[in-house]
Design a protein around this motif. Structure first.
Motif, PDB file in Angstrom:
ATOM      1  N   LEU A 268       0.826  -1.204   0.000  1.00 58.06           N
ATOM      2  CA  LEU A 268       0.000   0.000   0.000  1.00 58.06           C
ATOM      3  C   LEU A 268       0.861   1.254   0.000  1.00 58.06           C
ATOM      4  CD1 LEU A 268      -2.701  -1.221   2.509  1.00 58.06           C
ATOM      5  CD2 LEU A 268      -3.098  -0.643   0.117  1.00 58.06           C
ATOM      6  N   GLU A 269       1.934   1.223   0.790  1.00 62.53           N
ATOM      7  CA  GLU A 269       2.841   2.377   0.843  1.00 62.53           C
ATOM      8  C   GLU A 269       3.479   2.640  -0.520  1.00 62.53           C
ATOM      9  OE1 GLU A 269       5.663   1.553   3.878  1.00 62.53           O
ATOM     10  OE2 GLU A 269       4.169   1.471   5.495  1.00 62.53           O
ATOM     11  N   TYR A 270       3.690   1.585  -1.295  1.00 57.86           N
ATOM     12  CA  TYR A 270       4.372   1.680  -2.583  1.00 57.86           C
ATOM     13  C   TYR A 270       3.641   2.611  -3.546  1.00 57.86           C
ATOM     14  CZ  TYR A 270       6.582   0.056  -6.954  1.00 57.86           C
ATOM     15  OH  TYR A 270       7.251  -0.015  -8.158  1.00 57.86           O
ATOM     16  N   SER A 271       2.315   2.560  -3.537  1.00 59.96           N
ATOM     17  CA  SER A 271       1.553   3.333  -4.530  1.00 59.96           C
ATOM     18  C   SER A 271       0.533   4.288  -3.925  1.00 59.96           C
ATOM     19  CB  SER A 271       0.838   2.375  -5.492  1.00 59.96           C
ATOM     20  OG  SER A 271       0.028   1.466  -4.768  1.00 59.96           O
ATOM     21  N   TRP A 272       0.484   4.389  -2.596  1.00 62.08           N
ATOM     22  CA  TRP A 272      -0.563   5.183  -1.944  1.00 62.08           C
ATOM     23  C   TRP A 272      -0.539   6.648  -2.373  1.00 62.08           C
ATOM     24  CZ3 TRP A 272      -4.679   3.392   0.487  1.00 62.08           C
ATOM     25  CH2 TRP A 272      -5.472   4.277   1.219  1.00 62.08           C
ATOM     26  N   ALA A 273       0.645   7.220  -2.532  1.00 62.78           N
ATOM     27  CA  ALA A 273       0.757   8.637  -2.896  1.00 62.78           C
ATOM     28  C   ALA A 273       0.229   8.918  -4.299  1.00 62.78           C
ATOM     29  CB  ALA A 273       2.204   9.101  -2.780  1.00 62.78           C
TER      30      ALA A 273
END
Length: 329
Positions: A268-273
């Motif tokens: 989730l952190e990989y593409s959350w932004a």
């Protein structure tokens, strides 16, 4: 005194009546059948999972059942087959189906990403120069955002003449084909970028293509729906409440989604932004669907004579009513 007493009783009755009129009819809402929504098993569906787990459906006097599917195509099919009341799907699914039918409406877009679809490789440095794609084997999903994205890149860089081999695969075949050296590159959406990054020490993305293609996920319903307007507005309110929570509590939202989708928080952190969660029906979305429809016609993926005016499948009135209500107009 008798007249004064009657006056106060009248005033009190009026206040009580107004109070009941302004409160939602919770008894009626609870007795209504549950609203069923087909949602895709992806972080893009976050507002629906958040709304369910944080109780926003209940707070808006709705009984909602989320029916989970793998992908927007299956969600849309469930809607058309009347297995559910609403579905979530990308604008590409909307575009392709509009050539077959116009008995559905896009009620709102709830998330966008301008960096979800990418060209990925185990040896990305080999293809940093676009001319190096000549002779490469590209794994793509025919007639999907995967192929549209590739064609858009080739047009933008004036490389449509490059001799490349298109290998048509299903979404589940893309990564195995890349790992088994059956293809050199894949045009794919997340989480494949994250999954491949777990296999190699560098980013698998060939070129920074942020902003080239805008993916959206949309709430779709049948025009002849058993769900009345008030409950549709309440549904938009619950989704809006969820997006507000996502903006205020990104970490907690990711933790909740990690549990719901059973995926690592690092994914989730990989593409959350890259995700922008908001309710909208923008002109950009309308233009995007029109562009994709012309591409589909040019590539003979759809019958040209079935082309429709996309204004027929955008229900702008519902979202405008919701926005006006939220603004107090």
């Amino acid at each position: 005194m008798r007249v004064l007493g009657i006056f106060f009783v009248s005033i009190l009755s009026y206040v009580v009546a107004c109070d009941h009129a302004t409160k939602p009819n919770t008894k009626a809402a609870k007795s209504a059948p549950p609203i069923t929504i087909a949602v895709s098993n992806t972080p893009l569906s976050a507002p629906f999972f958040i709304a369910e787990k944080m109780g926003y459906f209940t707070e808006n006097n709705l009984k909602v059942e989320l029916v989970r599917f793998d992908g927007g195509v299956k969600c849309f099919d469930a809607l058309i087959n009347k297995e559910v009341d609403f579905a979530t799907a990308s604008e590409t699914v909307v575009m392709f189906n509009s050539f077959q039918r116009t008995d559905f409406s896009v009620l709102a877009s709830f998330v966008e990403s301008d960096n979800d679809v990418k060209l990925l490789s185990l040896t990305p440095e080999k293809y940093r120069q676009f001319d190096h794609l000549a002779g490469a084997r590209l794994g793509i999903i025919k007639g999907s955002a995967s192929e549209f994205f590739l064609d858009s890149l080739l047009i933008m860089y004036n490389k449509t003449h490059l001799p490349i081999t298109r290998v048509y695969l299903t979404s589940t075949q893309l990564m195995p084909a890349l790992l088994d050296n059956q293809v050199d590159i894949i045009s794919a959406w997340e989480p494949l970028g994250y999954n491949i990054s777990e296999q190699i020490e560098q980013s698998p993305e060939i070129i920074n293509s942020r902003g080239l293609y805008h993916l959206s996920f949309n709430l779709i319903g049948l025009k002849q729906s058993k769900v009345d307007t008030n409950r549709k507005l309440a549904l938009l309110k619950a989704i809006s409440d969820a997006t507000i929570y996502i903006h205020k509590h990104p970490k907690q939202s990711q933790e909740l989604l990690s549990q719901v989708l059973e995926i690592p928080s690092s994914q989730l952190e990989y593409s959350w932004a890259d995700y922008t969660f908001r309710l909208s029906l923008s002109n950009a979305l309308f233009s995007n669907i029109q562009t994709q429809s012309q591409w589909a016609i040019d590539n003979q993926l759809v019958p040209k004579e079935n082309r429709v005016d996309f204004r027929q499948i955008f229900d702008r009135q519902l979202l405008e009513t919701f926005n006006n209500k939220e603004a107090g107009w």
